[in-house]
Write an enzyme that holds these catalytic residues in place. Structure first.
Site, PDB file in Angstrom:
ATOM      1  N   ASP A 158       6.434   5.205   1.767  1.00 27.53           N
ATOM      2  CA  ASP A 158       6.815   6.563   1.272  1.00 27.53           C
ATOM      3  C   ASP A 158       6.486   7.615   2.582  1.00 27.53           C
ATOM      4  O   ASP A 158       4.994   7.321   2.865  1.00 27.53           O
ATOM      5  CB  ASP A 158       6.005   6.044   0.007  1.00 27.53           C
ATOM      6  CG  ASP A 158       6.154   7.151  -0.938  1.00 27.53           C
ATOM      7  OD1 ASP A 158       6.304   7.128  -2.525  1.00 27.53           O
ATOM      8  OD2 ASP A 158       6.429   8.338  -0.614  1.00 27.53           O
ATOM      9  N   ASP A 212       0.533   0.073  -2.933  1.00 27.48           N
ATOM     10  CA  ASP A 212       2.103  -0.727  -2.606  1.00 27.48           C
ATOM     11  C   ASP A 212       1.659  -1.018  -1.351  1.00 27.48           C
ATOM     12  O   ASP A 212       2.338  -1.771  -0.865  1.00 27.48           O
ATOM     13  CB  ASP A 212       2.787   1.033  -1.526  1.00 27.48           C
ATOM     14  CG  ASP A 212       3.311   1.999  -2.455  1.00 27.48           C
ATOM     15  OD1 ASP A 212       4.284   0.879  -3.161  1.00 27.48           O
ATOM     16  OD2 ASP A 212       3.565   2.990  -2.463  1.00 27.48           O
ATOM     17  N   ASP A 248       7.004  -1.700   1.298  1.00 29.13           N
ATOM     18  CA  ASP A 248       7.462  -0.035   0.777  1.00 29.13           C
ATOM     19  C   ASP A 248       6.809   1.147   1.527  1.00 29.13           C
ATOM     20  O   ASP A 248       5.191   0.993   1.774  1.00 29.13           O
ATOM     21  CB  ASP A 248       6.683   0.060  -0.530  1.00 29.13           C
ATOM     22  CG  ASP A 248       7.130   1.304  -1.628  1.00 29.13           C
ATOM     23  OD1 ASP A 248       8.029   2.434  -1.191  1.00 29.13           O
ATOM     24  OD2 ASP A 248       6.794   1.214  -3.066  1.00 29.13           O
TER      25      ASP A 248
END
Ligand SMILES: [Zn+2]
Length: 389
Positions: free
Chosen positions: A104, A295, A102
């Protein structure tokens, strides 16, 4: 099948949900592999996950749940379970799990974040997180781990990042410890300076040892460090990896000589004070920015839920679009699924933002008629309400 009562709290939610439903009626949302082995989570207006521990038996059931329940967020477990709807977690009986990363924009700590905060993204954020995702796939997953392009799927997160799914039978069996090792390798966490090929070699008759280091021809991390430093030197951007201005200038002055020396593993062509500290510091900065613990957990902790590709994100009204060619992918265009029909809204506050080819705002306390795609974006950000005359 569990029936969940969805409370519709206000006209904005009702409108957003009705538009999401229209999308799910026409969209072909692909179900994940072994759908019946996954745990599902649905989110609503207040929270990204309001109900979880659900099982969905088939692609047809997924479709009907999307149309009937129309969650504003939908995610499924990275893990496969024998009993996905059982709780607590231990009763599900973990079988295996995909490897998902992930990325971000929020984790990249870009200077623009001070300008627009965590709620919004700008082109700079989106470009930076795209670069980081390309780096993950092309500089790590393919060369260092040996995954093939077909085993790697990428989708936009629906908001301000990307999810990289590795679909390889070999990684599914990996337990939490091995996943943590992979994440640490990528992030460069705890990289051992000496295992990167750096070595302080005593020179007879001299007080200062000689600084040896990796060459660009070395594989994996050592080669990556040597290549990166060579490239940054050529571009005169050594400051980007934390080398002080004074030291950088010294190196630029003898740039050619320094580059040639690195090719032979000699990192001492330019005399620097505290040289070992300088290169240690550089090594510590080169990993993939997978972000905070939360994450990293998406990958390392097999119990996490991840957004369903092609589903809508309730904070943006953009879809978690599958990415075929990342170089050409434009999330603010390729993840837009709503049209141009005018919608009257009252905007609280919004910075300048783009949807498709059109830039809107900034807005403050104003009533506007915006194309549906832009109006939905602001309604989902909860910075606008429907305007009824
Ligand atoms: Zn930004």
């Amino acid at each position: 099948m569990e029936n969940i009562q969805l409370r519709v709290s206000n006209p904005e939610e009702e409108y957003v949900r009705s538009k999401f439903r229209e999308y799910y009626e026409r969209a072909e949302v692909q179900a994940p592999e072994d759908i019946q082995r996954r745990e599902w989570g649905f989110g609503g207006w207040e929270r990204k996950i309001e109900t979880r521990h659900m099982q969905i038996a088939s692609a047809q059931e997924l479709k009907s749940r999307l149309v009937r329940d129309t969650p504003l967020f939908i995610s499924y477990s990275v893990a496969y379970y024998e009993f996905p709807d059982m709780r607590p977690m231990e009763k599900k009986n973990w079988l295996k799990a995909d490897l998902v990363f992930d990325l971000d924009a929020d984790h990249l700590e870009l200077p623009c974040k001070n300008r627009h905060g965590s709620k919004w993204v700008c082109e700079e954020c989106l470009d930076a997180v795209k670069e980081e995702s390309i780096k993950l796939v092309e500089e790590f997953l393919i060369p260092d781990f040996g995954f093939s392009k077909d085993e790697i799927g990428m989708n936009f997160s629906g908001n301000r990042g990307y999810h990289v799914h590795v679909r390889s039978e070999g990684v599914r069996e990996l337990r939490a410890f091995a996943r943590r090792e992979i994440v640490d390798y990528l992030a460069g966490t705890g990289i051992d300076f000496s295992s990167m090929g750096f070595e302080s070699k005593p020179v007879p008759g001299k007080r200062e040892p000689k600084q040896l280091g990796p060459t660009p021809a070395d594989p994996a991390w050592p080669g990556r460090i040597a290549k990166l430093v060579s490239r940054l030197l050529a571009e005169r951007k050594l400051e980007e990896v934390g080398i002080g201005e004074k030291d950088a200038k010294k190196i630029y002055k003898h740039g050619e000589q320094f580059l040639r020396a690195i090719e032979g593993g000699n990192w001492d062509a330019v005399k620097l004070v505290n040289k070992e500290m300088i290169w240690r510091n550089v090594v510590g900065r080169l990993g993939i920015k997978l972000g905070d613990r939360i994450d990293q957990n998406v990958t390392a902790d097999a119990g996490k839920l991840i957004r369903l590709p092609d589903s809508l994100h309730g904070e943006s009204a953009l879809i978690a679009a599958r990415v075929k060619d990342i170089g050409k992918f434009d999330p603010l265009k390729d993840a837009v699924v709503f049209g141009d029909q005018p919608v009257r809204i009252k905007i609280k506050k919004a910075p300048e933002f783009r949807v498709g080819e059109v830039t809107f705002g900034p807005f403050k306390e104003e009533e506007r008629e915006l194309p549906e795609q832009a109006a939905l974006f602001l309604l989902c950000k909860k910075e606008a309400v429907l305007w009824k005359s």
